[in-house]
Design a protein around this motif. Sequence first.
Motif, short mmCIF file in Angstrom:
data_model
loop_
_atom_site.label_atom_id
_atom_site.label_comp_id
_atom_site.label_asym_id
_atom_site.label_seq_id
_atom_site.Cartn_x
_atom_site.Cartn_y
_atom_site.Cartn_z
N CYS A 1 -2.42 8.83 -5.29
CA CYS A 1 -1.75 9.46 -4.79
C CYS A 1 0.53 9.39 -5.36
O CYS A 1 0.70 11.06 -4.73
CB CYS A 1 -1.07 7.81 -3.49
SG CYS A 1 -2.21 7.75 -2.23
N ALA A 2 0.66 8.80 -6.75
CA ALA A 2 1.33 9.35 -7.55
C ALA A 2 1.48 10.10 -8.14
O ALA A 2 2.17 10.98 -8.12
CB ALA A 2 1.19 7.76 -8.93
N ASP B 1 1.99 -1.73 -10.43
CA ASP B 1 2.02 -0.96 -9.28
C ASP B 1 2.04 -0.15 -8.43
O ASP B 1 2.75 0.98 -8.31
CB ASP B 1 0.49 0.13 -10.10
CG ASP B 1 -0.28 0.09 -12.07
OD1 ASP B 1 0.78 -0.49 -12.20
OD2 ASP B 1 -0.83 0.30 -11.70
N VAL B 2 1.74 -0.75 -7.57
CA VAL B 2 2.34 -0.82 -5.82
C VAL B 2 4.20 -0.76 -5.89
O VAL B 2 4.11 -0.36 -5.19
CB VAL B 2 1.61 -2.39 -5.23
CG1 VAL B 2 2.19 -1.88 -3.95
CG2 VAL B 2 0.05 -2.06 -5.09
N VAL C 1 5.30 1.82 0.06
CA VAL C 1 3.91 1.75 0.11
C VAL C 1 4.18 0.34 1.21
O VAL C 1 4.78 -0.75 1.19
CB VAL C 1 2.91 0.86 -0.80
CG1 VAL C 1 1.47 -0.06 -0.86
CG2 VAL C 1 3.46 2.02 -2.05
N GLN D 1 4.85 2.71 -7.60
CA GLN D 1 4.04 3.38 -7.00
C GLN D 1 5.76 4.17 -6.44
O GLN D 1 6.76 3.57 -6.36
CB GLN D 1 3.73 3.43 -5.40
CG GLN D 1 2.38 4.66 -5.13
CD GLN D 1 1.90 4.45 -6.14
OE1 GLN D 1 1.29 4.19 -6.62
NE2 GLN D 1 1.13 5.50 -5.25
N ASP E 1 -6.53 0.35 -8.21
CA ASP E 1 -5.80 0.85 -8.61
C ASP E 1 -5.61 2.80 -8.76
O ASP E 1 -4.58 3.16 -8.89
CB ASP E 1 -5.19 0.44 -10.15
CG ASP E 1 -3.92 -0.24 -10.64
OD1 ASP E 1 -3.02 0.61 -9.90
OD2 ASP E 1 -3.91 -0.04 -11.89
N LEU F 1 -3.68 4.54 -5.64
CA LEU F 1 -3.19 4.46 -6.05
C LEU F 1 -2.24 5.89 -6.99
O LEU F 1 -1.27 6.32 -6.85
CB LEU F 1 -2.30 2.61 -6.01
CG LEU F 1 -2.41 2.33 -5.14
CD1 LEU F 1 -1.96 0.83 -5.13
CD2 LEU F 1 -1.12 2.55 -4.16
#
Length: 268
Positions: A68-69, A122-123, A130, A126, A62, A65
């Motif tokens: 990355c976000a 969250d994936v 992804v 995102q 998490d 990610l």
Amino acid sequence: RWASATSPASAVPDSALSCAIMSAPESAPIRLTRPAPGVALVTLMRSSARNALSLGMIAALDAALAQCAADASTHVVVIAAEGPAFCAGHDLRELTAARNEADGGRAFYEKTFAACAALMQDVVNQPQPVIAAIEGVATAAGCQLVASCDLAVAGEAAKFCTPGVDIGLFCSTPAVALARNVGRKHTMELLLTGEFINAKDALAMGLLNRVVPAGGALEAALALAKKIAGKPTATIKSGKQTFNAQLGRPLNEAYDIASRAMVEDRKS
């Protein structure tokens, strides 16, 4: 009810044994690299535990990610894994140990499944697309992770299952992601039988976008990521958000959402 790494093989079906893994040190459960401009590669690094989603692994994934976000230079995220398994689901040894607590593990279970549910959302949420790159097995929450990704590429030797039914814990949370990818009847067959399906069948069901020769999933996923990374970033971000927002809505509401998005997109 729980399979453990010391359970006799005769007591638990093969599919369940794929989830019966040992806890492993979590000094570096995730590796984040930038293999190409605009592309972030997040690699699961608990190969000795078949990349099981322990609480530590969930938190690390998490966090990667989120990093990355927040990075404007990241346009696409690829999730891959070290070792012979993509992800063997939750860390059953960790969950089993929690059952020795005074509450029978209830608080730990609640924390674990809440954290995993938040990760999967969250994936989906995102801002970048992804892509999952799968080699080996993806079982239970590992299959859930594949289903939560926007795109998925697998080597032809990859296998998928939701074997919780074999150990007395129905895969209800993986079902949420699967039902949004492969349809009700395919999802129920996976959940009720606990059996493995191969990559070809997963492709036919809609769980995967592409199947490539064994060992080639990451290369193919990165090639797809590079292609997407070359598109206008704001358009991709808005398009993903709109696509997810209109899913499951009544037809008129879905068109309202999509129409408003296209009006707004004219500015970009």
